[in-house]
Design a protein around this motif. Sequence first.
Motif, PDB file in Angstrom:
ATOM      1  N   MET A   1      46.818  50.607  33.490  1.00  0.00           N
ATOM      2  CA  MET A   1      46.488  49.498  34.267  1.00  0.00           C
ATOM      3  C   MET A   1      47.330  49.802  35.696  1.00  0.00           C
ATOM      4  N   PRO A   2      46.148  49.771  36.720  1.00  0.00           N
ATOM      5  CA  PRO A   2      46.850  49.971  38.110  1.00  0.00           C
ATOM      6  C   PRO A   2      47.780  48.791  38.454  1.00  0.00           C
ATOM      7  N   ARG A   3      48.813  49.205  39.208  1.00  0.00           N
ATOM      8  CA  ARG A   3      49.820  48.417  39.562  1.00  0.00           C
ATOM      9  C   ARG A   3      50.126  48.942  40.953  1.00  0.00           C
ATOM     10  N   GLY A   4      50.286  47.971  41.990  1.00  0.00           N
ATOM     11  CA  GLY A   4      50.777  48.633  43.477  1.00  0.00           C
ATOM     12  C   GLY A   4      50.593  47.227  44.312  1.00  0.00           C
ATOM     13  N   ARG A   5      50.572  48.084  45.739  1.00  0.00           N
ATOM     14  CA  ARG A   5      51.051  46.980  46.767  1.00  0.00           C
ATOM     15  C   ARG A   5      49.893  47.413  47.995  1.00  0.00           C
ATOM     16  N   TYR A   6      49.362  46.184  48.408  1.00  0.00           N
ATOM     17  CA  TYR A   6      48.562  46.366  49.475  1.00  0.00           C
ATOM     18  C   TYR A   6      49.306  45.803  50.740  1.00  0.00           C
ATOM     19  N   SER A   7      49.016  46.070  51.979  1.00  0.00           N
ATOM     20  CA  SER A   7      49.668  45.575  53.125  1.00  0.00           C
ATOM     21  C   SER A   7      48.085  44.947  53.814  1.00  0.00           C
ATOM     22  N   LEU A   8      48.257  43.629  54.452  1.00  0.00           N
ATOM     23  CA  LEU A   8      47.315  42.955  54.665  1.00  0.00           C
ATOM     24  C   LEU A   8      47.562  42.584  56.130  1.00  0.00           C
ATOM     25  N   TYR A   9      46.467  42.804  57.085  1.00  0.00           N
ATOM     26  CA  TYR A   9      46.835  42.612  58.504  1.00  0.00           C
ATOM     27  C   TYR A   9      45.462  42.059  59.115  1.00  0.00           C
ATOM     28  N   ASP A  10      45.618  41.358  60.210  1.00  0.00           N
ATOM     29  CA  ASP A  10      44.510  40.933  61.070  1.00  0.00           C
ATOM     30  C   ASP A  10      43.615  42.371  61.500  1.00  0.00           C
ATOM     31  N   PRO A  11      42.299  42.273  60.925  1.00  0.00           N
ATOM     32  CA  PRO A  11      41.566  43.339  61.383  1.00  0.00           C
ATOM     33  C   PRO A  11      41.215  43.640  62.889  1.00  0.00           C
ATOM     34  N   HIS A  12      41.267  42.428  63.839  1.00  0.00           N
ATOM     35  CA  HIS A  12      41.101  42.531  64.750  1.00  0.00           C
ATOM     36  C   HIS A  12      42.245  43.074  65.850  1.00  0.00           C
ATOM     37  N   ASP A  13      43.165  42.533  65.701  1.00  0.00           N
ATOM     38  CA  ASP A  13      44.590  42.852  66.525  1.00  0.00           C
ATOM     39  C   ASP A  13      45.789  43.461  65.523  1.00  0.00           C
ATOM     40  N   HIS A  14      45.308  43.604  64.249  1.00  0.00           N
ATOM     41  CA  HIS A  14      46.414  44.475  63.609  1.00  0.00           C
ATOM     42  C   HIS A  14      47.782  43.749  63.461  1.00  0.00           C
ATOM     43  N   THR A  15      47.756  42.462  63.697  1.00  0.00           N
ATOM     44  CA  THR A  15      48.960  41.589  63.263  1.00  0.00           C
ATOM     45  C   THR A  15      49.196  41.644  61.743  1.00  0.00           C
ATOM     46  N   PRO A  16      50.479  41.982  61.395  1.00  0.00           N
ATOM     47  CA  PRO A  16      50.827  42.004  60.020  1.00  0.00           C
ATOM     48  C   PRO A  16      50.609  40.610  59.326  1.00  0.00           C
ATOM     49  N   LEU A  17      49.866  40.313  58.332  1.00  0.00           N
ATOM     50  CA  LEU A  17      49.842  39.176  57.559  1.00  0.00           C
ATOM     51  C   LEU A  17      50.523  38.967  56.095  1.00  0.00           C
ATOM     52  N   GLY A  18      51.159  40.217  55.912  1.00  0.00           N
ATOM     53  CA  GLY A  18      51.842  40.079  54.501  1.00  0.00           C
ATOM     54  C   GLY A  18      51.332  41.011  53.663  1.00  0.00           C
ATOM     55  N   GLU A  19      51.793  41.028  52.280  1.00  0.00           N
ATOM     56  CA  GLU A  19      51.456  42.071  51.347  1.00  0.00           C
ATOM     57  C   GLU A  19      50.914  41.320  50.136  1.00  0.00           C
ATOM     58  N   GLU A  20      50.204  42.228  49.425  1.00  0.00           N
ATOM     59  CA  GLU A  20      49.423  41.715  48.008  1.00  0.00           C
ATOM     60  C   GLU A  20      49.951  42.536  47.088  1.00  0.00           C
ATOM     61  N   HIS A  21      51.170  42.198  45.930  1.00  0.00           N
ATOM     62  CA  HIS A  21      51.391  42.953  44.933  1.00  0.00           C
ATOM     63  C   HIS A  21      50.332  42.733  44.077  1.00  0.00           C
ATOM     64  N   PHE A  22      49.786  43.593  42.991  1.00  0.00           N
ATOM     65  CA  PHE A  22      48.769  43.626  42.216  1.00  0.00           C
ATOM     66  C   PHE A  22      48.791  44.206  40.979  1.00  0.00           C
ATOM     67  N   ASN A  23      48.271  43.984  39.804  1.00  0.00           N
ATOM     68  CA  ASN A  23      47.728  44.863  38.827  1.00  0.00           C
ATOM     69  C   ASN A  23      46.343  44.393  38.209  1.00  0.00           C
ATOM     70  N   CYS A  24      45.704  45.309  37.652  1.00  0.00           N
ATOM     71  CA  CYS A  24      44.217  45.078  37.259  1.00  0.00           C
ATOM     72  C   CYS A  24      44.108  45.863  36.114  1.00  0.00           C
ATOM     73  N   ALA A  25      43.211  45.439  35.299  1.00  0.00           N
ATOM     74  CA  ALA A  25      42.761  46.341  34.180  1.00  0.00           C
ATOM     75  C   ALA A  25      41.150  45.723  33.413  1.00  0.00           C
ATOM     76  N   PRO A  26      40.651  46.677  32.932  1.00  0.00           N
ATOM     77  CA  PRO A  26      39.350  46.502  32.256  1.00  0.00           C
ATOM     78  C   PRO A  26      39.855  45.793  30.928  1.00  0.00           C
ATOM     79  N   GLY A  27      39.045  44.474  30.532  1.00  0.00           N
ATOM     80  CA  GLY A  27      39.425  43.988  29.471  1.00  0.00           C
ATOM     81  C   GLY A  27      37.932  43.869  28.465  1.00  0.00           C
ATOM     82  N   PRO A  28      38.430  43.125  27.349  1.00  0.00           N
ATOM     83  CA  PRO A  28      36.999  43.130  26.341  1.00  0.00           C
ATOM     84  C   PRO A  28      35.920  42.456  26.836  1.00  0.00           C
ATOM     85  N   SER A  29      35.891  41.595  28.085  1.00  0.00           N
ATOM     86  CA  SER A  29      34.750  41.038  28.761  1.00  0.00           C
ATOM     87  C   SER A  29      34.477  41.601  29.866  1.00  0.00           C
TER      88      SER A  29
END
Length: 203
Positions: A1-29
């Motif tokens: 199960m991948p678990r990690g952290r993305y940084s998010l920023y404005d793609p035009h002027d690169h102003t930091p917008l924050g972070e997204e802490h995530f986990n994801c996984a395949p499931g039965p559906s």
Amino acid sequence: MPRGRYSLYDPHDHTPLGEEHFNCAPGPSGWRYLSRTTTPSGDPVGSVDLAIDELGRPIRLELHASDWQVRAAAVDGVTWVRTDPTGAHATEGNVRAHAFTGTSPAFLVAISRLLRLTPASPETRVRLVAFTDPVLAPLTVDQSWALLKSEAHATDNGPLVVDEYQVSALDTGERHTVHLAGDVVLAAPGIELEDLETPPNVL
């Protein structure tokens, strides 16, 4: 199960917008992605819960941002209910679209699973409903996606296949590149992978 952290920023002027802490996984559906987002100072600001079926269709989406909430799914196109911060008003929407999008990297993975492109595939058009920050306002957008190439990179855990997509906004003609490895976004406009604890899943 991948678990990690993305940084998010404005793609035009690169102003930091924050972070997204995530986990994801395949499931039965299909595949599920859970995350919480924070401001640059670390304060919680929202969350994402997205589940797609084995064909890449969104079977459940729940978004929270600044006390706004959206619950959505693929029903007669795509359907959603958006609730205001007071909880007193809820508005419903329905559009003949294929899926959803927004600032979360989860949507890029989900769209790639829905389209299932190969490098030989022609550019493929997709209609999406974008939920825009900071109040999750719905906006219908048209994009075209093309898989430019897939390359295997040697890692300690074996080969890692990286897919390079070209995504075009059909209303403006603006084009950008998205790099995916399985169910993890390596890089995209406004998104950088900062930390990953386990290797991506191959979907």
